[in-house]
Structures are given as structure tokens and as C-alpha cells.
Design a protein around this motif. Structure first.
Motif, mmCIF file in Angstrom:
data_model
loop_
_atom_site.group_PDB
_atom_site.id
_atom_site.type_symbol
_atom_site.label_atom_id
_atom_site.label_comp_id
_atom_site.label_asym_id
_atom_site.label_seq_id
_atom_site.Cartn_x
_atom_site.Cartn_y
_atom_site.Cartn_z
ATOM 1 N N ASN A 157 0.814 -1.219 0.000
ATOM 2 C CA ASN A 157 0.000 0.000 0.000
ATOM 3 C C ASN A 157 0.848 1.269 0.000
ATOM 4 N N ARG A 158 2.156 1.125 -0.234
ATOM 5 C CA ARG A 158 3.074 2.273 -0.310
ATOM 6 C C ARG A 158 3.039 3.141 0.951
ATOM 7 N N GLY A 159 3.053 2.480 2.099
ATOM 8 C CA GLY A 159 3.118 3.192 3.379
ATOM 9 C C GLY A 159 1.801 3.337 4.090
ATOM 10 N N ALA A 160 0.696 3.126 3.404
ATOM 11 C CA ALA A 160 -0.607 3.228 4.055
ATOM 12 C C ALA A 160 -0.791 2.063 5.032
ATOM 13 N N GLY A 161 -1.364 2.357 6.171
ATOM 14 C CA GLY A 161 -1.593 1.324 7.172
ATOM 15 C C GLY A 161 -0.438 1.124 8.123
ATOM 16 N N LEU A 162 0.577 1.994 8.073
ATOM 17 C CA LEU A 162 1.715 1.841 8.986
ATOM 18 C C LEU A 162 1.286 2.031 10.430
ATOM 19 N N ALA A 163 0.217 2.782 10.661
ATOM 20 C CA ALA A 163 -0.265 2.997 12.026
ATOM 21 C C ALA A 163 -0.710 1.697 12.679
ATOM 22 N N GLU A 164 -1.048 0.676 11.877
ATOM 23 C CA GLU A 164 -1.452 -0.608 12.433
ATOM 24 C C GLU A 164 -0.271 -1.421 12.938
ATOM 25 N N GLY A 220 -8.856 -1.919 7.261
ATOM 26 C CA GLY A 220 -8.548 -0.510 6.968
ATOM 27 C C GLY A 220 -9.388 0.413 7.820
ATOM 28 N N HIS A 221 -9.101 0.514 9.113
ATOM 29 C CA HIS A 221 -9.887 1.333 10.015
ATOM 30 C C HIS A 221 -9.462 2.785 9.923
ATOM 31 N N ALA A 222 -10.295 3.646 10.518
ATOM 32 C CA ALA A 222 -9.969 5.082 10.564
ATOM 33 C C ALA A 222 -8.808 5.300 11.501
ATOM 34 N N PRO A 223 -8.031 6.363 11.244
ATOM 35 C CA PRO A 223 -6.897 6.625 12.123
ATOM 36 C C PRO A 223 -7.349 6.957 13.538
ATOM 37 N N LEU A 224 -6.439 6.783 14.501
ATOM 38 C CA LEU A 224 -6.768 7.041 15.881
ATOM 39 C C LEU A 224 -7.020 8.536 16.086
ATOM 40 N N THR A 225 -7.979 8.828 16.951
ATOM 41 C CA THR A 225 -8.212 10.212 17.317
ATOM 42 C C THR A 225 -7.130 10.659 18.294
ATOM 43 N N GLY A 253 8.885 10.161 4.285
ATOM 44 C CA GLY A 253 7.667 10.957 4.233
ATOM 45 C C GLY A 253 6.530 10.300 3.490
ATOM 46 N N ARG A 254 6.666 9.019 3.159
ATOM 47 C CA ARG A 254 5.602 8.332 2.422
ATOM 48 C C ARG A 254 4.511 7.779 3.328
ATOM 49 N N ALA A 255 4.699 7.857 4.638
ATOM 50 C CA ALA A 255 3.700 7.348 5.574
ATOM 51 C C ALA A 255 3.499 8.363 6.692
ATOM 52 N N ASP A 256 2.249 8.594 7.052
ATOM 53 C CA ASP A 256 1.905 9.502 8.143
ATOM 54 C C ASP A 256 1.303 8.674 9.261
ATOM 55 N N ALA A 257 2.144 8.235 10.193
ATOM 56 C CA ALA A 257 1.711 7.387 11.298
ATOM 57 C C ALA A 257 2.116 8.038 12.608
ATOM 58 N N VAL A 271 12.372 -1.267 7.449
ATOM 59 C CA VAL A 271 11.345 -0.992 6.444
ATOM 60 C C VAL A 271 10.382 0.088 6.945
ATOM 61 N N CYS A 272 9.914 -0.059 8.189
ATOM 62 C CA CYS A 272 8.940 0.900 8.727
ATOM 63 C C CYS A 272 9.541 2.291 8.859
ATOM 64 N N TRP A 273 10.752 2.387 9.393
ATOM 65 C CA TRP A 273 11.380 3.701 9.527
ATOM 66 C C TRP A 273 11.729 4.283 8.162
ATOM 67 N N GLY A 274 11.965 3.420 7.178
ATOM 68 C CA GLY A 274 12.210 3.921 5.830
ATOM 69 C C GLY A 274 11.017 4.682 5.285
ATOM 70 N N PHE A 275 9.801 4.167 5.522
ATOM 71 C CA PHE A 275 8.598 4.868 5.072
ATOM 72 C C PHE A 275 8.404 6.178 5.838
ATOM 73 N N VAL A 276 8.720 6.169 7.139
ATOM 74 C CA VAL A 276 8.535 7.381 7.939
ATOM 75 C C VAL A 276 9.534 8.459 7.528
ATOM 76 N N ILE A 277 10.806 8.085 7.404
ATOM 77 C CA ILE A 277 11.846 9.067 7.083
ATOM 78 C C ILE A 277 11.652 9.657 5.686
#
Length: 319
Positions: free
Chosen positions: A124-131, A308-313, A184-188, A176-182
Motif C-alpha cells: 500500500n506504499r506506506g498506508a496502514g503503517l499505524a497498524e 482498513g480502520h480510521a486513524p486514531l483520534t 515521508g511516504r507514511a503519516d503514522a 522498512v517501517c522507519w524507511g517509510f517514515v523518514i
């Protein structure tokens, strides 16, 4: 070792039946007996009584196949079937050896279970990293490093290969996870300052633990006690979102593959700990098994409608 003890027992059984002759290793024991036969210069062992060597090739193939399946998302629910497959591949082994090998394989699959979520993030190109829980990844990294150091310097070599494997797996997941964060492809939000501080702290403490364990086997036991504590925290880490799960009445924040593999892995190692009277193994895996039961109960009681839930409040993140 157990194999050496079984070999000696076989030798005495063979001597009593007349199936084999005494060898140089038997001479000191037989010399005290007036009826001891003369010791030949070469040991003669009956082929039917020779101890069967263990081949790790089937176990290695099974572990690699399970790892590939988990990483590609083909075997999300097949971890519980590994026992039957292992029994077919490893037929002829003693129940104790088979149990330990099966527990080791389940440990490998538990360490690979986060690959299901990491693979989804990559697709998903970084989507769902918050999970993906950074707490679980960091604890897995430090846990495997501590057990590896304990196994090398205690020494307890059977603990080294699988924990070294878990150490490499956790390092790859974090990279891998920090690669997406650094990039900027993932907003988690969960992969923020606290996660970065935990990762840096673990990387800094690992060399310190190795240096401390090298001082003496007694110091290595202290690292083993620390590893036991970290292992319990790692098993409990998915429960950090239990309040959100109950509030939403949905288990979409719990990783199903990891929870299932924790249940099976801890059950197997709990039995191994009982058989071997290993207190550290029994305590951490007994508690891990109880936590696994609780996590599976939450998955059943609050099934996730969609991954694919909504992001945390903001309030939920504070919890």
C-alpha cells in the motif's frame, strides 16, 4: 548431553546381550569387574543399535517455507498446522526432540508474524503503517538480542539460532517501517518521537548487554533474567490498545497472525519448560500463553469488520 547418555545406555545394553564388544571408553568401567573381557583396540557397534543422527535439513526447509508464506501473505492461518507437517517431515525423532524442534519452528513463525502487516504496508506504499506497533518491533529486537547474548555466554547454545533469526527479522521490519517514515511516504503518529527514542535506546543497550554477558556465565544469567522480563513485555505489547479495542468494539488494532502465533509458540515452549524444568522458559512462556489467550478472546469477542480502520483520534492516541 542426552545423546551421549543414550549412547552409553545403548552400549551397556549391547554388552549385556552380547551384541557388541567393549571398547577403549568402556575399559575403565569393566576393569573393576573380574569377568571383564579383554578390551580390543577398536570399538565395534552394532548397526542396529547405532544412535540415529539428526538431520536439520527438513526443519530448515519447513522454516523457510513458512517464512516465505507469512511474508507473502499466503499462510496467515497456517501456523497452527505446522505441528502436523513437522510430524510428517521429522518422523522417527524422539518425542522430546520433536517437541523442541516444533517449538523452535513456531518461534520462527512468531518472529515472522509481523511480516504480514509489514508486507501490507509495502503493497500500500506506506498506508496502514499505524497498524504496525513500534513497541512490539523494538521489544522483539531487544528481546532476541538479549536471549542471543545469554545463549552464547551462559552458555545455552540451543537458544542462539532462533533468537539470532528473530533479531535479524526484527531489524529488517524496523528498517522498512522507519524507511517509510523518514521518506515521508507514511503519516503514522504512533511512529513518532517516542518510537524513535525507544529504537535508539534499544540499539544503544544491545552492545552493553553483550559486553556485560561476556564477563562471566553468572553475569550472562542476569541478561537471561532481563530477557525473560522483556519477553513478557513483548507478549503483552498488543494489549496496549485493549482500551481502544473495547471502546470501538472492534479488534482491528490487534494483529491476528501475531496473536495466534504467540498462543501456539508459548504453549509449545511452556511444555518444553515443564519437561526440562527450565524456570525462565516456563515463567515467560506461561505468562505469554495466558496473554495470548486473552488476545484471542478479544479477537473473537470484537471481530474486525475491516482491516482498513480510521486513524486514531487525538484522545485515543493519548491512551
Amino acid at each position: 548431553s542426552s545423546h551421549f547418555g543414550s549412547h552409553i545406555a545403548i552400549s551397556f545394553q549391547g554388552l549385556a546381550r552380547g551384541d557388541m564388544k567393549a571398547g577403549p571408553l568402556d575399559a575403565p568401567l569393566l576393569a573393576s569387574s573380574p569377568e571383564a573381557p579383554p578390551s580390543p583396540t577398536k570399538r565395534c557397534v552394532s548397526a542396529s543399535w547405532a544412535p540415529r543422527p539428526i538431520s536439520w535439513a527438513p526443519a530448515l526447509r519447513l522454516l523457510l517455507a513458512a517464512g516465505a508464506g507469512y511474508f507473502l501473505g499466503w499462510a496467515k492461518g497456517s501456523g497452527l498446522a505446522l505441528g502436523g507437517v513437522a510430524a510428517g517431515l521429522l518422523g522417527g525423532w524422539s518425542p522430546e526432540v520433536l517437541l523442541e524442534v516444533s517449538a523452535t519452528l513456531l518461534s520462527g513463525c512468531f518472529f515472522l508474524s509481523p511480516a504480514v502487516q509489514v508486507a501490507q504496508v509495502c503493497r500500500n506504499r506506506g498506508a496502514g503503517l499505524a497498524e504496525v506497533s513500534p513497541q512490539t518491533m523494538v521489544l522483539m529486537l531487544f528481546n532476541c538480542a538479549a536471549w542471543t547474548a545469554w545463549g552464547v555466554y551462559a552458555p545455552m547454545w540451543p537458544a542462539v539460532p532462533i533468537n539470532a533469526f528473530g533479531l535479524v527479522a526484527a531489524a529488517c521490519f524496523l528498517a522498512v517501517c522507519w524507511g517509510f517514515v523518514i521518506s515521508g511516504r507514511a503519516d503514522a503518529p504512533t511512529w513518532g518521537r517516542h518510537a524513535a527514542a525507544g529504537t535508539v535506546a534499544a540499539l544503544a543497550l544491545i552492545p552493553c548487554c553483550v559486553a556485560y554477558a561476556r564477563l562471566s556465565p553468572q553475569r550472562a544469567q542476569h541478561i537471561g533474567d532481563l530477557a525473560m522480563l522483556i519477553c513478557i513485555l513483548m507478549y503483552a505489547s498488543p494489549l496496549s490498545v485493549v482500551r481502544q479495542v473495547i471502546a470501538r468494539r472492534s479488534s482491528d488494532l490487534l494483529p491476528p497472525a501475531q496473536c495466534a502465533m504467540q498462543f501456539a509458540n508459548c504453549l509449545a515452549w511452556m511444555v518444553v519448560g515443564m519437561n526440562s524444568h527450565a524456570t525462565q522458559v516456563l515463567i515467560c512462556n506461561g505468562l505469554g500463553f495466558a496473554l495470548g489467550v486473552l488476545q484471542l478472546s478479544l479477537l473473537v469477542a470484537f471481530p474486525a469488520a475491516k482491516r482498513g480502520h480510521a486513524p486514531l483520534t487525538e484522545g485515543e492516541q493519548a491512551v
